[in-house]
Structures are given as C-alpha cells and as structure tokens.
Design an enzyme around this catalytic site. Structure first.
Site, PDB file in Angstrom:
ATOM      1  N   ALA A  94       7.541  -5.693  -3.957  1.00 39.82           N
ATOM      2  CA  ALA A  94       7.941  -6.425  -5.136  1.00 39.82           C
ATOM      3  C   ALA A  94       8.897  -5.666  -6.033  1.00 39.82           C
ATOM      4  O   ALA A  94       9.255  -6.217  -7.016  1.00 39.82           O
ATOM      5  CB  ALA A  94       6.539  -6.557  -5.930  1.00 39.82           C
ATOM      6  N   HIS A 170      -0.644   3.621  -1.525  1.00 42.80           N
ATOM      7  CA  HIS A 170      -1.249   2.456  -1.133  1.00 42.80           C
ATOM      8  C   HIS A 170      -1.034   2.042   0.314  1.00 42.80           C
ATOM      9  O   HIS A 170      -0.140   1.114   0.513  1.00 42.80           O
ATOM     10  CB  HIS A 170      -0.785   1.349  -2.063  1.00 42.80           C
ATOM     11  CG  HIS A 170       0.567   0.988  -2.296  1.00 42.80           C
ATOM     12  ND1 HIS A 170       1.628   1.035  -1.430  1.00 42.80           N
ATOM     13  CD2 HIS A 170       1.009   0.692  -3.517  1.00 42.80           C
ATOM     14  CE1 HIS A 170       2.587   0.586  -2.021  1.00 42.80           C
ATOM     15  NE2 HIS A 170       2.371   0.501  -3.252  1.00 42.80           N
ATOM     16  N   ASP A 229      -3.655  -0.304  -8.710  1.00 43.55           N
ATOM     17  CA  ASP A 229      -1.974  -0.984  -8.560  1.00 43.55           C
ATOM     18  C   ASP A 229      -2.101  -2.026  -9.726  1.00 43.55           C
ATOM     19  O   ASP A 229      -1.631  -3.119  -9.557  1.00 43.55           O
ATOM     20  CB  ASP A 229      -1.475  -1.349  -7.432  1.00 43.55           C
ATOM     21  CG  ASP A 229      -0.068  -1.539  -7.207  1.00 43.55           C
ATOM     22  OD1 ASP A 229       0.508  -1.230  -8.299  1.00 43.55           O
ATOM     23  OD2 ASP A 229       0.545  -2.280  -6.392  1.00 43.55           O
TER      24      ASP A 229
END
Length: 302
Positions: A94, A170, A229
């Site tokens: 993103a 992550h 997150d």
C-alpha cells in the site's frame, strides 16, 4: 489479556497517525484508547511518503511524546516503514510507489533526526540497501532495522543480518499474492528465523489461520512478534478511512482494503482481538501469546 506491546500502529480509533494535520488531543485520545484496550506500549508507524512529508509526520509524533505524559506513557517510539522498500508491484504493498527510493545514509539520517531521538525501528528492503550500508549505520546508532516489503535474495538477507538486521516485518505480507513455488521471500525468511525475529499480523485476513499456524511452527517461540499494523479504522468497524494520502475501505469482515481492492492497506483489527484469534483459532496457548505480544517485542527494543 493486557500489557500488549505493538510495534506497528499507523493509527487507531478514528485517528490517522500519518495525517498531515493531527491535533494534540487526537494523539492523546489514541493513547488513552489503546490503554483502555489493554495495549501498554506501541511504536507509532510512519509509512512511505515524500521525504519532507515523512519528516513532518515523524516530528509531529516526536513532539507529542515530549509534550504529553499520556503520550509518552504509551508511544515508546517511532517505527519508520519505508521509503527504502521494493518498488515492485506486490512487494510495495500500500506504499506509494512514486515515493520509494534506494537507501542512503543521508536520507536515513534526516528521517532519524526528525524524530529527535524517538525513532526506534526502521523497515527497509535489503535489496534497496547496497552492501547493507544503511542497515549497519542505523544499527550502530541503536536503531532496530527490519526487512520488509522486499524480495531480497538469500545472500542479501544474510548480508543484512550480518550487518545488524534483527527483524522481518509482517511476513506473508508486503509481497505479491502469487509467488514462485519454493524460492520466495517467505521461505527465505523462515529459513533464517533462527537468526532474525519475525513479525506477523494475526487478523485472519493478512495471513489465513492455517498458514499462520504453519509459520508459527517454523519460527522459534522467542522470535515471534505479533503486530496489528493498525490504521485509524482499528476498533471502529466497516467504513471508509484514511491512511496518509490514501483512502482505505474496511469491509463487513473487518479487512482493510486499498482503493483498488487489490491488496490490504493496514489493518482494522485490535490486539485483544488478535490474541483471541491466536487462542481460539490458531491454537496458541496463553503463555505463547504473552511472549509473542509482550515479552518478545520488549526484548527486541531492548
């Protein structure tokens, strides 16, 4: 369960920590809400943007830490995620591709300087850090360096770890949905999880429960770190929210999608909910969850 330590919080409870305009009251409110939800400490996470925008956002959080006891009691520091990440579709996730850049000491130093001593963690792609120069430079300053949003080769990962990289951010995300069958970034990191800690998002969306269970069987217990997150949508339910300069859509299942619906953009799940997912759906025991959500991140930060 309480006392959670979350190394990756982009926003929470309606507040975007990556917003250009954010009030003191909003930052204080986020910290009060986190405490109420059982989260003891976080790293406020600033993601990739033009360098001056990142510096401004980092500085804003740093000033709040220095100015308000309610903030300093919760925000243990700042996590800078980017801009030294892979620009390749899928790996960039993103993050805005046009703001991604190769790592260099001068730019890294400017980002750290904006934090006034509060930058504790920086995530970069090892392949964007030639000869691991920035990794070594930051490590020597006592800043934790993580890999992430990366397609680093095994050799590049090894060089980064040898130069001080101690975390992978992550795992299972910040990579394309389709990967080579065997030689891919997930397998490369898992093969090195005896040397580097690994953070995972346990919301059931970013990594399906069965895959998360597999990863947790591969990674030593003292190397697992659960992160949310979280974005401003965390704890609020479906709707439309912001993350920096982009719009995020949270669906009825609680998944947070980028505007193009091709990839996730942060997470709308809180840490208490993740602990419940780990307990009820993944099969972890309370001692493991405490280690992954509290003890291990504390140890990593020193």
């Amino acid at each position: 369960m309480t006392g959670f330590v979350d190394l990756q919080v982009n926003g929470y409870a309606g507040v975007d920590l990556n917003a250009d305009e954010i009030s003191d009251e909003a930052i204080v409110d986020v910290c009060v809400r986190l405490k109420a939800d059982g989260v003891d400490k976080i790293l406020a996470t600033i993601i990739t943007a033009p360098i001056e925008a990142m510096r401004s956002r980092i500085r804003r959080i740093a000033v709040a830490i220095d100015s308000f006891s309610e903030v300093s009691a919760v925000i243990a520091g700042i996590h800078v995620e980017g801009p030294f990440i892979s620009p390749v579709d899928g790996y960039v996730g993103a993050h805005p591709k046009d703001a991604v850049m190769k790592a260099d000491v001068e730019t890294a130093s400017r980002l750290v300087e904006a934090g006034g001593g509060h930058v504790r963690l920086l995530t970069l792609a090892p392949e964007m850090d030639l000869n691991a120069v920035v990794t070594r430079h930051l490590t020597e300053q006592g800043i934790v360096v993580a890999g992430g949003h990366s397609d680093a080769s095994g050799d590049q990962l090894d060089a980064a770890i040898d130069s001080g990289l101690t975390l992978y951010t992550h795992l299972g995300n910040g990579c394309p949905a389709m990967l080579p069958r065997h030689d891919n970034i997930i397998q490369r990191v898992l093969a090195r999880s005896d040397r580097v800690s690994v953070s995972l998002i346990a919301d059931g969306h970013h990594v399906p429960d069965f895959a998360l269970r597999n990863y947790l069987q591969c990674i030593p217990d003292d190397r697992v770190i659960i992160v949310t997150d979280a974005i401003g949508a965390a704890g609020l339910g479906p709707g439309q929210y912001t993350l920096g300069d982009q719009t995020v859509h949270v669906d009825s299942d609680g998944a947070a999608w980028a505007a193009d619906r091709r990839h996730f953009a942060g997470c709308a799940t809180t840490m208490p909910t993740m602990a419940k997912i780990l307990l009820d759906r993944v099969g972890a025991n309370p001692e493991q969850i405490d280690r992954w959500t509290r003890q291990n991140p504390i140890t990593l930060l020193g």
